[in-house]
Write a protein that holds these residues in place. Structure first.
Motif, mmCIF file in Angstrom:
data_model
loop_
_atom_site.group_PDB
_atom_site.id
_atom_site.type_symbol
_atom_site.label_atom_id
_atom_site.label_comp_id
_atom_site.label_asym_id
_atom_site.label_seq_id
_atom_site.Cartn_x
_atom_site.Cartn_y
_atom_site.Cartn_z
ATOM 1 N N TYR A 180 0.843 -1.197 0.000
ATOM 2 C CA TYR A 180 0.000 0.000 0.000
ATOM 3 C C TYR A 180 0.880 1.251 0.000
ATOM 4 O O TYR A 180 0.849 2.030 0.950
ATOM 5 N N PRO A 181 1.659 1.463 -1.065
ATOM 6 C CA PRO A 181 2.564 2.630 -1.085
ATOM 7 C C PRO A 181 1.851 3.904 -1.518
ATOM 8 O O PRO A 181 2.340 4.671 -2.330
ATOM 9 N N GLU B 185 -1.706 -7.149 8.257
ATOM 10 C CA GLU B 185 -2.918 -6.371 7.985
ATOM 11 C C GLU B 185 -4.088 -6.867 8.833
ATOM 12 O O GLU B 185 -4.877 -6.086 9.349
ATOM 13 N N TYR B 186 -4.197 -8.184 8.970
ATOM 14 C CA TYR B 186 -5.244 -8.781 9.799
ATOM 15 C C TYR B 186 -4.758 -10.155 10.245
ATOM 16 O O TYR B 186 -3.648 -10.589 9.878
ATOM 17 N N PHE B 187 -5.582 -10.865 11.056
ATOM 18 C CA PHE B 187 -5.116 -12.078 11.708
ATOM 19 C C PHE B 187 -6.188 -13.162 11.662
ATOM 20 O O PHE B 187 -7.387 -12.872 11.728
ATOM 21 N N HIS B 188 -5.740 -14.394 11.557
ATOM 22 C CA HIS B 188 -6.635 -15.545 11.457
ATOM 23 C C HIS B 188 -7.581 -15.563 12.659
ATOM 24 O O HIS B 188 -7.157 -15.451 13.808
ATOM 25 N N GLY B 189 -8.866 -15.737 12.383
ATOM 26 C CA GLY B 189 -9.873 -15.626 13.426
ATOM 27 C C GLY B 189 -9.847 -16.728 14.455
ATOM 28 O O GLY B 189 -10.422 -16.574 15.539
ATOM 29 N N GLY C 298 -2.603 -11.337 5.097
ATOM 30 C CA GLY C 298 -2.599 -10.093 4.326
ATOM 31 C C GLY C 298 -1.224 -9.459 4.317
ATOM 32 O O GLY C 298 -0.201 -10.123 4.487
ATOM 33 N N ALA C 299 -1.186 -8.155 4.104
ATOM 34 C CA ALA C 299 0.076 -7.421 4.043
ATOM 35 C C ALA C 299 0.881 -7.667 5.316
ATOM 36 O O ALA C 299 0.362 -7.559 6.417
ATOM 37 N N SER C 300 2.159 -8.001 5.157
ATOM 38 C CA SER C 300 2.955 -8.442 6.305
ATOM 39 C C SER C 300 3.641 -7.314 7.055
ATOM 40 O O SER C 300 4.197 -7.542 8.128
ATOM 41 N N HIS C 301 3.609 -6.096 6.520
ATOM 42 C CA HIS C 301 4.296 -4.977 7.178
ATOM 43 C C HIS C 301 3.354 -3.807 7.430
ATOM 44 O O HIS C 301 3.773 -2.656 7.456
ATOM 45 N N GLN C 302 2.056 -4.122 7.597
ATOM 46 C CA GLN C 302 1.073 -3.054 7.749
ATOM 47 C C GLN C 302 1.024 -2.567 9.192
ATOM 48 O O GLN C 302 0.003 -2.656 9.877
ATOM 49 N N THR C 303 2.157 -2.031 9.641
ATOM 50 C CA THR C 303 2.193 -1.457 10.976
ATOM 51 C C THR C 303 1.214 -0.295 11.065
ATOM 52 O O THR C 303 0.839 0.114 12.155
ATOM 53 N N ASN D 285 -7.415 -9.749 -1.514
ATOM 54 C CA ASN D 285 -6.272 -9.759 -0.597
ATOM 55 C C ASN D 285 -6.635 -9.305 0.806
ATOM 56 O O ASN D 285 -5.876 -9.543 1.740
ATOM 57 N N SER D 286 -7.758 -8.636 0.985
ATOM 58 C CA SER D 286 -8.187 -8.191 2.313
ATOM 59 C C SER D 286 -9.517 -8.856 2.634
ATOM 60 O O SER D 286 -10.501 -8.639 1.933
ATOM 61 N N ASN D 287 -9.534 -9.663 3.681
ATOM 62 C CA ASN D 287 -10.712 -10.472 3.989
ATOM 63 C C ASN D 287 -11.340 -10.016 5.301
ATOM 64 O O ASN D 287 -10.680 -10.011 6.330
ATOM 65 N N TRP D 288 -12.615 -9.655 5.236
ATOM 66 C CA TRP D 288 -13.360 -9.240 6.429
ATOM 67 C C TRP D 288 -14.406 -10.283 6.830
ATOM 68 O O TRP D 288 -15.274 -10.009 7.655
ATOM 69 N N ARG D 289 -14.313 -11.481 6.280
ATOM 70 C CA ARG D 289 -15.331 -12.498 6.567
ATOM 71 C C ARG D 289 -14.856 -13.484 7.646
ATOM 72 O O ARG D 289 -14.963 -14.686 7.480
#
Length: 900
Positions: A423-424, A850-854, A861-866, A760-764
């Motif tokens: 996400y640059p 970016e997010y974490f397994h429920g 997701g993105a691995s450096h989304q601090t 790439n971004s999952n909200w489910r």
């Protein structure tokens, strides 16, 4: 010792008062410029295909630069970075590799291992780590395996999955920057051979000018020129003169930051020493690729080193303003050591209440990620649409395509990014969360960022905030008023006094324009029910909410409407604070109170038809599908959409009632005149704990019913936080049938198995830090009113009764567990990767996903989304501030007095 402790604070103060601009140089270089909208001049907006990773080494960028561990000035005129070659790779490693949206199994994904480990706000010290395999980099394998997995729920195939690190045959490349002064930058590169055998490596610290001369006439080309052994003189009309000193290089190489037209476009006869010259020289041995005159706009020091097993070597470079001189390495390591000691002192003071070393490490790396993910962002949309005088004109269709309605937008600023590879580019609601974390260490920058989004050159003339580069006109949740108040409070807590009212007043007036846009543009029926589009929650719904519905009609959104209620309350909070100094803001407080109550009434009864977004049968908020015929169908899908109404809550301190009798009298008059609206929300005329009053979208009955669902481990409550979708849909997916077509939503705790928004971004089902953070903060606000007198079962069915404050504590503990080592020594964020879990050169380097397994907490997701996952730093800091708090219990949000 006090001098060391105060050194970084002094630099921050000097930057604030203009004495010295310590922020002039920083890690402002993107980690990916290729594949961005800015660099896309294609007919149909195919950004990923127009300028690819393979082309990037040979093609001059128009709007920015990229590199590994890049450092540059705040206008990105002169850049530093590191390039590497292990003797086996097919290309020189000058930039991070990753897959595009179409290539990745779950959207775009960087395929490298790197970590942002340390930084202070002035960048007087900064450190990152890059891991380079000694075997040939598996470019084709990564492409082919992820292509094979596309369309499935299989995990993304990562670099670590190839086994390339299994035998420790890799280099750890540690890059440190330290400043001797504001325009005196030291770069130290330490290469560690982690393998069991000696290995050779080519190390190329490089310096180059951003190409600003190829696009319009009259721009003078800058120059890098060899002055003596290891010494390069840089001259730029805007930047001035700088000397770059390389310590004992094998050779200095020069070329130009220009496109290789022969390679890319087959234009024979073109001459010059192009951008990819170092690749050609090192990988292919083409000595004719570099400039024999030792000058150009790009230069590097070439170091070929053979490093013994488990040994290391160090390379040094120094860049400083002025004419060339050759004394740069006397005392070099002493300066770096001093700056590191000052960084330790800065964080020791910040973390003095945190006893646990692992928690201190997690927080410090979270801050480092926030500071490393700043980027110089240059984009003039009008020039981008029309094209440059010295270049071929863009296709005519571009003038009516992507972002054509945002021709006013001009950015040339340092902006906090979600991350600088995936996400640059800034995203509006991400940036708001970034500022809340940054305000703990650099409130000046946080305030400036929030104001930047609202400037005339970024905010649309109609009041809309730009969403993100792919579609500035899309809609992100309106969290900026909340962020502004949180930044104001964090700044006030650090500096003492009454707070920065100038900032608060400026942002308030800017956000008034944005609020008006929401009311005028996103409430088309005038019913105070809002349609925000996807609102940043990507694939959470039954339908893609940013596109026309297959049913026709539109969706009346529970989350869109609740976000607006939250927006109202935070503008009301600002009005309260500002009215203490200027009574004129009392009228604004009543205005936002009215808006809030109108929204609350509408959520209960849309259009006075007896239909609302609250479902009395399920005790949950749902979106409503408004059909073309006028019928309204609730979409009974239990997701974060139905929990967001909990975010709209504010508590009024008892002293606020006494201190502002005139304003409070206006509140009481409103209550008497509109009891129909006031009765829809918590009653502010009733005093709660310590005399506080409550204004909230959900009253205690609905709040407790929502929490019963949220705290149910078979639904929302995970061992690691609150899921974005109820787990009940794992075995029984939600199904909506229309015209013979079934639209299904299934609980997916990790990666998405559908391609909505790129997939790439999952909200489910996963856990997302920003919404969890807001849940925690607003549970605290509810507690300020209800106190210890209200207890709720947590987890649901456990028989354990907790106060709302204790429930917030429990959520904090679960979120912190994502990163902490458990009793087995393993961090859930690392999943089943054994090397990450146990190897001493991996196990303490945290990735902020970016997010974490429920279910298991694995990072996705993105691995450096601090960017917003960095909010864990806030939770840690707040825990430390609690008197007598134990750090392993995770800290509650600040219990300072909270006004509405």
């Amino acid at each position: 010792m006090p001098q060391i402790v105060d050194a970084e604070r002094q630099r921050i103060e000097q930057s604030r008062n203009g004495t010295k601009n310590w922020r002039r140089w920083g890690p402002y270089v993107s980690e990916r410029q290729w594949g961005t909208v800015r660099e896309d001049y294609s007919p149909f907006g195919t950004a990923w295909d127009y300028l690819t990773h393979d082309q990037a080494r040979s093609r001059a960028y128009r709007w920015g630069e990229d590199g590994i561990a890049g450092f540059c000035d705040d206008q990105q005129l002169l850049c530093l970075s590191i390039a590497l070659w292990n003797g086996r790779d097919p290309i020189l490693k000058e930039r991070l590799f990753g897959l595009t949206n179409e290539e990745g199994n779950h959207g775009e994904d960087v395929k490298e291992l790197y970590y942002h480990l340390d930084a202070v706000p002035s960048y007087a010290y900064a450190r990152m780590l890059y891991k380079l395999p000694q075997a040939a980099y598996p470019y084709e394998w990564l492409l082919e395996e992820n292509a094979r997995r596309r369309g499935t729920a299989a995990m993304e195939f990562e670099l670590i999955d190839t086994g390339i690190f299994d035998d420790d045959k890799y280099f750890d490349i540690e890059i440190e920057y330290a400043k001797a002064d504001v325009d005196d930058v030291l770069m130290r590169v330490t290469v560690h051979n982690r393998g069991p055998e000696q290995a050779s490596i080519h190390i190329l610290p490089q310096v180059w000018f951003r190409n600003i001369w190829s696009w319009a006439p009259g721009v003078k080309k800058p120059l890098l020129k060899l002055q003596a052994d290891g010494l390069v003189q840089a001259q730029h009309d805007k930047l001035g003169a700088y000397a770059i000193e390389f310590e004992a290089p094998d050779r200095l190489l020069f070329c130009d930051n220009e496109t290789n037209f022969a390679r890319l476009f087959g234009m024979s006869g073109t001459q010059g020493y192009c951008k990819d010259a170092f690749h050609e020289y090192v990988v292919h041995g083409r000595s004719e690729a570099v400039n024999p005159a030792s000058e150009g706009t790009k230069a590097c020091g070439l170091y070929v080193r053979t490093i013994a097993a488990h040994g290391s070597t160090t390379i040094r470079l120094r860049l400083r303003a002025g004419e060339s001189r050759a004394d740069g390495f006397f005392g070099f390591d002493g300066i770096v050591a001093k700056r590191l000691k000052e960084a330790h002192a800065f964080y020791a003071d910040l973390q003095k209440e945190i006893a646990d070393e692992d928690i201190r490490r997690i927080q410090r790396q979270a801050f480092a990620g926030m500071l490393w993910n700043k980027q110089f962002y240059d984009f003039n949309v009008r020039e981008w649409l029309n094209g440059d005088p010295l270049q071929p004109p863009p296709p005519e269709g571009r003038k009516h395509g992507r972002n054509s309605g945002w021709a006013h937008l001009i950015a040339d600023d340092i902006i906090a990014m979600p991350d600088k590879w995936e996400y640059p580019w800034f995203a509006a609601w991400d940036l708001a969360f970034h500022c809340v974390t940054l305000s703990l260490i650099d409130p000046d920058f946080a305030k400036a960022q929030l104001l930047l989004l609202c400037e005339v050159r970024l905010m649309h003339p109609n009041g809309q905030l730009p969403a993100y580069e792919w579609a500035f006109g899309d809609v992100n949740p309106p969290v900026h008023a909340w962020a502004a108040m949180r930044v104001f409070e964090n700044d006030r807590n650090q500096t003492g006094g009454s707070g920065d009212f100038e900032f608060l007043e400026r942002i308030f007036h800017k956000l008034l324009l944005n609020f008006t846009w929401w009311v005028n543009r996103k409430d088309p029926q005038g019913l105070n029910i809002f349609e925000g589009g996807f609102l940043g929650l990507d694939n959470i719904g039954v339908f893609d909410r940013s596109r026309p519905l297959p049913t026709g009609g539109y969706i009346e959104q529970s989350d869109g409407t609740a976000w607006m209620a939250m927006f109202c309350l935070n503008m009301l909070r600002m009005s309260f604070v500002l009215s203490r100094r200027d009574p004129a803001y009392q009228d604004m407080a009543i205005k936002f109170l009215d808006h809030f109550l109108q929204i609350a009434g509408a959520m209960t009864d849309m259009g006075k038809k007896g239909i609302g977004l609250w479902d009395d049968q399920d005790n949950f908020f749902y979106d409503a599908l408004s059909m073309p015929c006028g019928n309204k169908i609730p979409l009974r899908l239990r997701s974060m959409v139905g929990l967001i109404p909990l975010f709209a809550v504010g508590a009024i301190e008892e002293n606020a009632v006494d201190d502002m009798p005139e304003l409070w009298h206006k509140f009481e008059l409103y209550r008497e005149r509109r009891p129909d609206l006031v009765n829809q929300v918590s009653r502010w005329n009733e005093a709660g704990a310590q005399g506080r009053r409550l204004i909230a979208l959900v009253r205690v009955f609905r709040m407790t019913k929502l929490l019963r669902r949220m705290l149910d481990e078979t639904e929302f409550l995970s061992p690691y936080g609150v899921r974005a979708l109820s787990r009940s849909y794992l075995d029984h997916p939600y199904d909506f049938e229309y015209d013979g077509v079934h639209y299904r939503v299934k609980y997916e705790p990790g990666e998405s198995d559908n391609g909505m928004f790129g997939g790439n971004s999952n909200w489910r089902g996963p856990i997302w830090m920003p919404v969890n953070y807001l849940l925690i903060e607003n549970l605290r606000r509810f507690y300020l009113f209800y106190g210890d007198g209200l207890k709720i079962e947590c987890p649901t069915g456990s028989g354990v009764m907790l106060t709302l404050d204790e429930i917030a504590d429990e959520l904090c503990r679960r979120l912190l567990k994502l990163f902490l080592r458990g009793p087995d020594g393993r961090r859930p964020v690392f999943g089943n990767y054994e090397k990450f879990q146990t190897d001493p050169h991996f196990k303490d380097y945290i990735l902020f996903h970016e997010y974490f397994h429920g279910d298991n907490g694995r990072g996705c997701g993105a691995s450096h989304q601090t960017g917003w996952t960095g909010l864990i730093a806030n939770l840690i800091s707040q825990l430390a501030e609690e008197p007598g708090a134990r750090v392993e219990q995770t800290e509650p949000v600040s219990t300072e007095p909270v006004h509405v």
